[in-house]
Design an enzyme around this catalytic site. Structure first.
Site, PDB file in Angstrom:
ATOM      1  N   ASN A  31       0.828  -1.220   0.000  1.00  0.00           N
ATOM      2  CA  ASN A  31       0.000   0.000   0.000  1.00  0.00           C
ATOM      3  C   ASN A  31       0.858   1.265   0.000  1.00  0.00           C
ATOM      4  O   ASN A  31       0.331   2.374   0.040  1.00  0.00           O
ATOM      5  CB  ASN A  31      -0.989   0.010   1.183  1.00  0.00           C
ATOM      6  CG  ASN A  31      -0.292   0.136   2.529  1.00  0.00           C
ATOM      7  OD1 ASN A  31       0.930   0.260   2.602  1.00  0.00           O
ATOM      8  ND2 ASN A  31      -1.066   0.115   3.596  1.00  0.00           N
ATOM      9  N   SER A 123       9.634 -11.609  14.585  1.00  0.00           N
ATOM     10  CA  SER A 123      10.745 -10.839  15.136  1.00  0.00           C
ATOM     11  C   SER A 123      11.238 -11.474  16.430  1.00  0.00           C
ATOM     12  O   SER A 123      10.456 -12.078  17.182  1.00  0.00           O
ATOM     13  CB  SER A 123      10.229  -9.427  15.437  1.00  0.00           C
ATOM     14  OG  SER A 123      11.125  -8.745  16.270  1.00  0.00           O
ATOM     15  N   TYR A 151       3.534  -3.394  19.004  1.00  0.00           N
ATOM     16  CA  TYR A 151       4.196  -3.957  17.818  1.00  0.00           C
ATOM     17  C   TYR A 151       4.599  -5.408  18.104  1.00  0.00           C
ATOM     18  O   TYR A 151       4.282  -6.324  17.343  1.00  0.00           O
ATOM     19  CB  TYR A 151       5.429  -3.114  17.450  1.00  0.00           C
ATOM     20  CG  TYR A 151       6.417  -3.873  16.602  1.00  0.00           C
ATOM     21  CD1 TYR A 151       6.134  -4.146  15.265  1.00  0.00           C
ATOM     22  CD2 TYR A 151       7.619  -4.354  17.140  1.00  0.00           C
ATOM     23  CE1 TYR A 151       7.025  -4.880  14.500  1.00  0.00           C
ATOM     24  CE2 TYR A 151       8.496  -5.087  16.377  1.00  0.00           C
ATOM     25  CZ  TYR A 151       8.198  -5.345  15.055  1.00  0.00           C
ATOM     26  OH  TYR A 151       9.068  -6.086  14.308  1.00  0.00           O
ATOM     27  N   LYS A 155       3.073  -9.192  16.611  1.00  0.00           N
ATOM     28  CA  LYS A 155       3.831 -10.311  16.022  1.00  0.00           C
ATOM     29  C   LYS A 155       3.523 -11.609  16.761  1.00  0.00           C
ATOM     30  O   LYS A 155       3.331 -12.656  16.151  1.00  0.00           O
ATOM     31  CB  LYS A 155       5.343 -10.031  16.071  1.00  0.00           C
ATOM     32  CG  LYS A 155       5.803  -8.884  15.180  1.00  0.00           C
ATOM     33  CD  LYS A 155       5.723  -9.246  13.716  1.00  0.00           C
ATOM     34  CE  LYS A 155       6.149  -8.104  12.818  1.00  0.00           C
ATOM     35  NZ  LYS A 155       5.856  -8.342  11.396  1.00  0.00           N
ATOM     36  N   ASN A 181      18.399  -8.294  14.054  1.00  0.00           N
ATOM     37  CA  ASN A 181      18.422  -6.874  13.657  1.00  0.00           C
ATOM     38  C   ASN A 181      18.939  -6.706  12.228  1.00  0.00           C
ATOM     39  O   ASN A 181      20.154  -6.657  12.018  1.00  0.00           O
ATOM     40  CB  ASN A 181      19.303  -6.082  14.625  1.00  0.00           C
ATOM     41  CG  ASN A 181      18.686  -5.961  16.004  1.00  0.00           C
ATOM     42  OD1 ASN A 181      18.374  -6.958  16.642  1.00  0.00           O
ATOM     43  ND2 ASN A 181      18.499  -4.741  16.462  1.00  0.00           N
TER      44      ASN A 181
HETATM   45  C1  UD1 Z   1      14.071  -2.610  17.702  1.00  0.00           C
HETATM   46  C2  UD1 Z   1      12.787  -2.923  18.374  1.00  0.00           C
HETATM   47  C3  UD1 Z   1      12.372  -4.323  17.980  1.00  0.00           C
HETATM   48  C4  UD1 Z   1      12.239  -4.415  16.482  1.00  0.00           C
HETATM   49  C5  UD1 Z   1      13.519  -3.996  15.817  1.00  0.00           C
HETATM   50  C6  UD1 Z   1      13.290  -3.872  14.324  1.00  0.00           C
HETATM   51  C7  UD1 Z   1      12.814  -1.527  20.401  1.00  0.00           C
HETATM   52  C8  UD1 Z   1      12.870  -1.536  21.887  1.00  0.00           C
HETATM   53  N1  UD1 Z   1      12.907  -2.741  19.810  1.00  0.00           N
HETATM   54  O1  UD1 Z   1      15.043  -3.527  18.195  1.00  0.00           O
HETATM   55  O2  UD1 Z   1      11.148  -4.633  18.588  1.00  0.00           O
HETATM   56  O3  UD1 Z   1      11.903  -5.733  16.087  1.00  0.00           O
HETATM   57  O4  UD1 Z   1      13.953  -2.722  16.289  1.00  0.00           O
HETATM   58  O5  UD1 Z   1      14.470  -3.568  13.666  1.00  0.00           O
HETATM   59  O6  UD1 Z   1      12.687  -0.500  19.765  1.00  0.00           O
HETATM   60  N2  UD1 Z   1      20.412   2.486  20.090  1.00  0.00           N
HETATM   61  C9  UD1 Z   1      21.101   3.600  20.513  1.00  0.00           C
HETATM   62  N3  UD1 Z   1      20.820   4.801  19.931  1.00  0.00           N
HETATM   63  C10 UD1 Z   1      19.887   4.939  18.941  1.00  0.00           C
HETATM   64  C11 UD1 Z   1      19.177   3.790  18.521  1.00  0.00           C
HETATM   65  C12 UD1 Z   1      19.462   2.580  19.125  1.00  0.00           C
HETATM   66  O7  UD1 Z   1      21.960   3.510  21.390  1.00  0.00           O
HETATM   67  O8  UD1 Z   1      19.668   6.065  18.453  1.00  0.00           O
HETATM   68  C13 UD1 Z   1      20.750   1.169  20.688  1.00  0.00           C
HETATM   69  C14 UD1 Z   1      19.608   0.463  21.399  1.00  0.00           C
HETATM   70  O9  UD1 Z   1      19.545   0.850  22.733  1.00  0.00           O
HETATM   71  C15 UD1 Z   1      19.991  -1.001  21.189  1.00  0.00           C
HETATM   72  C16 UD1 Z   1      20.702  -1.008  19.836  1.00  0.00           C
HETATM   73  O10 UD1 Z   1      21.129   0.330  19.616  1.00  0.00           O
HETATM   74  O11 UD1 Z   1      20.917  -1.413  22.159  1.00  0.00           O
HETATM   75  C17 UD1 Z   1      19.810  -1.424  18.681  1.00  0.00           C
HETATM   76  O12 UD1 Z   1      18.636  -0.639  18.690  1.00  0.00           O
HETATM   77  P1  UD1 Z   1      17.551  -0.718  17.507  1.00  0.00           P
HETATM   78  O13 UD1 Z   1      18.239  -0.597  16.202  1.00  0.00           O
HETATM   79  O14 UD1 Z   1      16.462   0.246  17.810  1.00  0.00           O
HETATM   80  O15 UD1 Z   1      17.027  -2.217  17.581  1.00  0.00           O
HETATM   81  P2  UD1 Z   1      16.381  -3.006  18.825  1.00  0.00           P
HETATM   82  O16 UD1 Z   1      16.100  -2.138  19.965  1.00  0.00           O
HETATM   83  O17 UD1 Z   1      17.233  -4.199  19.073  1.00  0.00           O
END
Ligand code: UD1
Length: 340
Positions: A31, A123, A151, A155, A181
């Site tokens: 979509n 996921s 979310y 799932k 990831n």
């Molecule tokens: C996130 C989602 C998860 C989803 C996945 C999809 C959350 C809590 N979880 O996973 O449900 O399936 O994305 O891709 O949002 N980080 C930073 N700074 C940032 C962004 C992230 O330090 O600006 C850190 C986070 O704390 C984490 C790691 O980077 O330790 C990965 O974060 P992210 O890419 O958002 O993935 P998840 O949290 O693992």
């Protein structure tokens, strides 16, 4: 013919290339609510072939039925869905409607047209949190369902629905892929992840900081029980992830029960590891500040990928350097993403 819902999105678009390379024919149904048709033009350039695209919403049974009448759909790869955790807390109804209701409509139409094969994008977020002290790599039969946001719950609910459907009608062949990831981009640098607005996920944020679109990265928490205090995740290259779907399709006609498979590398990298690897790939210095933890985050999350290897003959081959180099190429060539 394979129906790819959400085929214009990040994971979908990369999977189209793998499907094409393996000789599968496909039709994309999307979509375009969180994706761009330009991604399909780019895929078309890569595979040197027009893409069959039907614009529509999985919640709309009339549009879906039109597709099932027009093409002989042998299997569905179901990517379509919303995926931002924070947004799901603010708009839970929208998330349950798109993800859960959308899947219900899709499954009903599949059943009506005797299409019984589906690969579903789940996921690692469905797994229950494990204490840092006795952390282990996640296995497919570990406990799930203690989700912390709509979310993740959507799932989990869809996984349950798929199990119930299989019980009611064992003609259904169902593969549930639990992604860790996904990061990186196609090696051409012409397709990649294109988040709307400020990225929620780490890798697009790092990439945007490297092209100076953002000033610095906020590292969410420096006091986790990990080697350097920052969160550890199992980052998997999008091309490896795409190949996992092919292996699932190759296997699907032979499975008896619902097949659940982790798609991860089994290796964990911290936020600081990722920043350093990206600095190396981009040859740029990337500024960061350690700030408060983000609500709902955990210290560590990584897969035990051995079942994927045993059952699908699949394992990830790309390294963290490949992930960063490919993300960087995409980001550098497309600093504004797809021009929508
Ligand atoms: C996130 C989602 C998860 C989803 C996945 C999809 C959350 C809590 N979880 O996973 O449900 O399936 O994305 O891709 O949002 N980080 C930073 N700074 C940032 C962004 C992230 O330090 O600006 C850190 C986070 O704390 C984490 C790691 O980077 O330790 C990965 O974060 P992210 O890419 O958002 O993935 P998840 O949290 O693992």
């Amino acid at each position: 013919m394979i129906l790819v819902t959400g085929g214009a999105g990040y994971i979908g678009s990369h999977t189209l290339i793998s499907l094409h390379e393996a000789g599968y024919e496909f039709v994309v149904f999307d979509n375009l609510s969180n994706s761009s048709k330009e991604s399909l033009n780019r895929v078309s350039e890569i595979i040197k072939k027009d893409i069959i695209f039907e614009e529509g919403d999985i919640r709309d049974s009339v549009s879906l039925e039109r597709v099932f009448k027009k093409y002989t759909i042998d299997a569905v790869i179901h990517f379509a869905g919303l995926k931002a955790v924070g947004e799901s807390v603010v708009n839970p109804l929208e998330y349950y409607d798109n993800n859960v209701n959308g899947t219900l409509v899709l499954l009903s139409v599949m059943q009506k047209y005797y299409c019984y094969q589906i690969v579903f994008s789940s996921s690692a977020t469905v797994y229950n949190e494990i204490d840092s002290d006795d952390y282990k790599a996640l296995e497919e039969n570990d406990p799930i369902g203690n989700t912390t946001n709509p979310y993740g719950t959507s799932k989990f609910m869809i996984e349950r629905i798929l199990h119930d459907l299989h019980v009611s009608n064992n003609s259904f062949k169902i593969v549930i892929l639990r992604y860790f990831n996904p990061v990186g981009a196609h090696i051409s640098g012409t397709i990649g992840e294109d988040p709307n607005g400020i990225p929620n996920n780490l890798m697009p944020f790092i990439a945007q900081t490297a092209v100076e679109k953002r000033e610095f990265i906020s590292v969410f928490g420096g006091d986790y029980d990990t080697d350097d205090g920052t969160g550890v995740r199992d980052y998997i290259h999008i091309e490896d992830l795409a190949l996992g779907h092919l292996k699932a399709l190759d296997k699907i006609s032979t499975i008896k029960d619902v097949l659940i498979v982790n798609l991860g590398t089994g290796k964990g990298y911290s936020v600081l590891d990722m920043i350093k690897a990206f600095e190396k790939a981009s040859n740029k210095q990337i500024e960061y500040k350690i700030v408060e933890r983000r609500a709902g985050d955990i210290a560590k999350c990584f897969a035990n990928p051995s079942y994927a290897k045993d059952i699908l003959g699949w394992s990830a081959t790309k390294t963290i350097d490949d992930m960063c180099e490919d993300s960087w190429r995409w980001q550098m060539n497309n600093p504004e993403g797809y021009v929508k």
